[in-house]
Design a protein around this motif. Structure first.
Motif, mmCIF file in Angstrom:
data_model
loop_
_atom_site.group_PDB
_atom_site.id
_atom_site.type_symbol
_atom_site.label_atom_id
_atom_site.label_comp_id
_atom_site.label_asym_id
_atom_site.label_seq_id
_atom_site.Cartn_x
_atom_site.Cartn_y
_atom_site.Cartn_z
ATOM 1 N N SER A 60 -15.099 7.562 1.916
ATOM 2 C CA SER A 60 -13.877 8.257 2.338
ATOM 3 C C SER A 60 -12.827 7.245 2.775
ATOM 4 O O SER A 60 -13.098 6.043 2.875
ATOM 5 N N GLY A 61 -11.633 7.759 3.055
ATOM 6 C CA GLY A 61 -10.560 6.908 3.564
ATOM 7 C C GLY A 61 -9.908 6.029 2.533
ATOM 8 O O GLY A 61 -9.334 4.990 2.857
ATOM 9 N N PHE A 62 -9.920 6.413 1.261
ATOM 10 C CA PHE A 62 -9.335 5.582 0.213
ATOM 11 C C PHE A 62 -7.813 5.680 0.207
ATOM 12 O O PHE A 62 -7.242 6.717 0.539
ATOM 13 N N PHE A 63 -7.169 4.603 -0.174
ATOM 14 C CA PHE A 63 -5.720 4.623 -0.366
ATOM 15 C C PHE A 63 -5.361 3.761 -1.559
ATOM 16 O O PHE A 63 -6.140 2.911 -2.002
ATOM 17 N N ALA A 64 -4.183 4.006 -2.089
ATOM 18 C CA ALA A 64 -3.717 3.263 -3.265
ATOM 19 C C ALA A 64 -3.069 1.961 -2.834
ATOM 20 O O ALA A 64 -2.395 1.895 -1.811
ATOM 21 N N ALA A 65 -3.273 0.922 -3.620
ATOM 22 C CA ALA A 65 -2.666 -0.377 -3.320
ATOM 23 C C ALA A 65 -2.446 -1.144 -4.612
ATOM 24 O O ALA A 65 -3.074 -0.863 -5.631
ATOM 25 N N ALA A 66 -1.545 -2.106 -4.564
ATOM 26 C CA ALA A 66 -1.285 -2.962 -5.719
ATOM 27 C C ALA A 66 -0.909 -4.339 -5.235
ATOM 28 O O ALA A 66 -0.394 -4.493 -4.129
ATOM 29 N N SER A 67 -1.188 -5.345 -6.032
ATOM 30 C CA SER A 67 -0.765 -6.706 -5.696
ATOM 31 C C SER A 67 -0.071 -7.314 -6.903
ATOM 32 O O SER A 67 -0.328 -6.927 -8.040
ATOM 33 N N PHE A 68 0.806 -8.253 -6.628
ATOM 34 C CA PHE A 68 1.675 -8.775 -7.671
ATOM 35 C C PHE A 68 1.693 -10.289 -7.675
ATOM 36 O O PHE A 68 1.620 -10.932 -6.630
ATOM 37 N N MET A 69 1.824 -10.843 -8.863
ATOM 38 C CA MET A 69 2.175 -12.239 -8.999
ATOM 39 C C MET A 69 3.702 -12.315 -9.055
ATOM 40 O O MET A 69 4.383 -11.299 -9.060
ATOM 41 N N SER A 70 4.241 -13.505 -9.090
ATOM 42 C CA SER A 70 5.689 -13.657 -9.145
ATOM 43 C C SER A 70 6.264 -12.996 -10.389
ATOM 44 O O SER A 70 5.639 -12.996 -11.443
ATOM 45 N N TYR A 71 7.444 -12.420 -10.245
ATOM 46 C CA TYR A 71 8.216 -11.871 -11.358
ATOM 47 C C TYR A 71 7.517 -10.687 -12.016
ATOM 48 O O TYR A 71 7.369 -10.645 -13.233
ATOM 49 N N GLN A 72 7.061 -9.740 -11.219
ATOM 50 C CA GLN A 72 6.446 -8.529 -11.743
ATOM 51 C C GLN A 72 7.185 -7.315 -11.217
ATOM 52 O O GLN A 72 7.793 -7.360 -10.156
ATOM 53 N N THR B 264 0.841 -1.178 0.000
ATOM 54 C CA THR B 264 0.000 0.000 0.000
ATOM 55 C C THR B 264 0.880 1.232 0.000
ATOM 56 O O THR B 264 2.066 1.172 0.282
ATOM 57 N N ALA B 265 0.278 2.369 -0.311
ATOM 58 C CA ALA B 265 1.031 3.610 -0.336
ATOM 59 C C ALA B 265 1.087 4.214 1.052
ATOM 60 O O ALA B 265 0.096 4.254 1.766
ATOM 61 N N ALA B 266 2.258 4.691 1.430
ATOM 62 C CA ALA B 266 2.425 5.376 2.705
ATOM 63 C C ALA B 266 2.334 6.868 2.457
ATOM 64 O O ALA B 266 3.028 7.396 1.616
#
Length: 528
Positions: free
Chosen positions: A412-424, A37-39
């Motif tokens: 409200s209270g949204f934040f940016a996030a990302a998820s990854f598979m292997s080798y990304q 997630t983004a800090a």
């Protein structure tokens, strides 16, 4: 308030020919995810201001990565999702050896079409796992993965990892036999240089086995010939994707301390210093090699006299970055906190963009979108419009219709996030620099609203972070979850009392016995 969350620079083929990373909020991939997630300091930047059968043809064409499933089944795998068979009957023979290649290709072709988290594994995958129950079958599967996974398929390395992870652990005899069959050394690494798929796949297999086995078995696998092979693959004349996966394999071998010492004594750091210069290369694949080389120099194979990257990186204009304290240990985050690799839409509070399978995810359900399958160098943008209560995803500036489902659950209270598979791998832009494809309307950025102290921005190498953790003392009566507050709360009816009230209020079941929590009682005698 309209926030353009980020535009990202997708860094080529998932750490070299693997699946490109998704820019998502809470998506769980079937192949296993690592999320970040983004800090943004103390400011919430989005506050509401207003072929398994006999006779399978192993030479048939591969399914196009950019195509959605259609009614035309001529190029689709044969019966890939047939009801799985958990075992064989007492008189049923194992699958014939000559079908292994076809089963591997079937699995590779069908894996990108799996979109349901409850969906059964492909029939071809289950059959391969059955084969791998014997030493001979395991060796057949491993050799097939090396032989037939094409270089250009973006899911190839992830499927290698998936299949090997699910297969039984190899015996000592099987590992010894594999070492003899491959017969790896520096000279082998120079052969077939014009056909890098075999070397990429070999390195991917070695890395998977090193991580899966660990300890003495991993030490035994790293023979002088295999070490020489992997080091030779790091030389500049090798294909960048071969270099990348050789480096990843060496990293995984180094998870065992004795192997780490052996690799360090090979002067690997000298080679990595050369490759580190590629960290800002315009060629996406070389850039991934440079990123991994730099990370290894900072975290694993230290070079005397070299300044660690976090000590010299310019963070002056960065006020929003990835949260290095809230990620899987498998993720590599760059010292400037905006690049991630290696190595979300699962509830009603999040929405996600899947650029490989061309889906939008919300509440663990998916629907197709009209963007083409993404490719290396593509940019994904995200616009959060709190006034109109909608989210808009972009690919290279081309927007999809707005998504509004999330706002029925939260505003409200949204934040940016990302998820990854292997080798990304991908690079994030929260607004510290101009967006490559900015939206046409007026917007704010994550970077505009965030605040980070100088201490918050420091992303320490692992060895320094572990050294600091060793200095931390934990009180005997502290909460077993947060380790910060006093354990002053008893759970009813189970009676367990190793938690503070803050943590207890966030739980529905006891973390120790899994009984439902009916009430929480603060124990006055424990308050200091």
């Amino acid at each position: 308030m309209i926030v353009f969350g980020w535009a990202v620079f997708l860094a080529s083929r998932s750490l070299g020919q693997g699946l490109l990373s998704t820019l998502e909020e809470h998506i769980a991939h079937l192949l296993g995810t690592r999320s970040a997630t983004a800090a943004m300091g103390n400011s919430c930047i989005c506050r509401d201001d207003s072929g398994a059968e006999d006779g399978v043809d192993s030479q048939r064409p591969q399914a196009d990565n950019s195509a959605m499933p259609t009614a035309d089944t001529r190029n689709q795998p044969r019966d890939p999702v047939r009801p799985p068979r958990r075992g064989r009957g007492p008189h049923e023979p194992r699958r014939k050896k000559q079908n292994v290649d076809g089963l591997v290709l079937d699995t590779l072709a069908v894996i990108r079409t799996l979109v349901d988290n409850d969906q059964e594994p492909p029939y071809s995958m289950i059959t391969l796992h059955e084969m791998a129950e014997t030493d001979e079958g395991w060796l057949d599967v491993v050799q097939s993965l090396i032989r037939v996974i094409p270089l250009e398929d973006p899911l190839g390395p992830a499927v290698i990892t998936l299949l090997l992870d699910e297969c039984p652990l190899p015996t000592k005899d099987a590992l010894q036999k594999l070492t003899e069959i491959l017969n790896l050394n520096g000279e082998v690494a120079c052969q077939d240089s014009g056909h890098p798929a075999k070397h990429r796949n070999t390195s991917a297999v070695l890395g998977c086995l090193a991580e899966k086995l660990a300890g003495p078995a991993s030490i035994g696998l790293l023979s002088p010939g295999i070490l020489e092979y992997l080091l030779q693959c790091l030389k500049l004349q090798s294909h960048p994707t071969v270099m990348l996966f050789a480096l990843i394999a060496l990293e995984k071998f180094a998870q065992t301390s004795e192997n780490k010492l052996t690799i360090s004594e090979s002067s690997i750091s000298d080679r990595l210093v050369t490759l580190e210069s590629w960290a800002d290369d315009p060629d996406y694949l070389k850039r991934q090699v440079g990123f991994c080389a730099q990370w290894s120099l900072d975290n694993l194979f230290l070079k005397e006299g070299r300044q660690l990257t976090y000590e010299k990186v310019d963070l002056k204009n960065i006020r929003a970055m990835l949260n290095s304290n809230d990620v899987s240990e498998y993720l590599k985050i760059s010292p400037h906190g905006l690049e991630e690799g290696y190595g979300i839409g699962d509830d009603e509070y999040s929405c996600a963009y899947d650029g490989c399978r061309q889906l939008i995810w919300y509440n663990a359900r998916s629907k197709p979108h009209l963007h083409p399958c993404w490719k290396e160098g593509d940019t994904v943008g995200f616009l959060l419009d709190l006034n109109e209560k909608q989210m808009i995803f972009f690919l290279n500036g081309n927007q999809l219709p707005p998504e509004k489902q999330v706002f029925s659950s939260t505003v409200s209270g949204f934040f940016a996030a990302a998820s990854f598979m292997s080798y990304q791998q991908c690079e994030f832009n929260f607004g510290a620099k101009p967006f490559k494809y900015p939206p046409s309307m007026k917007f704010s950025t994550f970077n505009d609203y965030a605040f980070l102290t100088a201490e918050d921005k420091i992303i320490l190498p692992r060895h320094r972070r572990l050294a600091l953790l060793k200095q931390v003392s934990i009180r005997e009566n502290c909460c077993s979850l947060c380790c910060d507050e006093v354990a002053d709360t008893q759970l009813k009816p189970c009676g367990h009392s190793d938690l503070c009230m803050n943590c207890a209020l966030q739980l529905e079941t006891c973390p120790l016995c899994r009984k439902e929590i009916v009430s929480r009682v603060r124990q006055i005698s424990h308050i200091s």
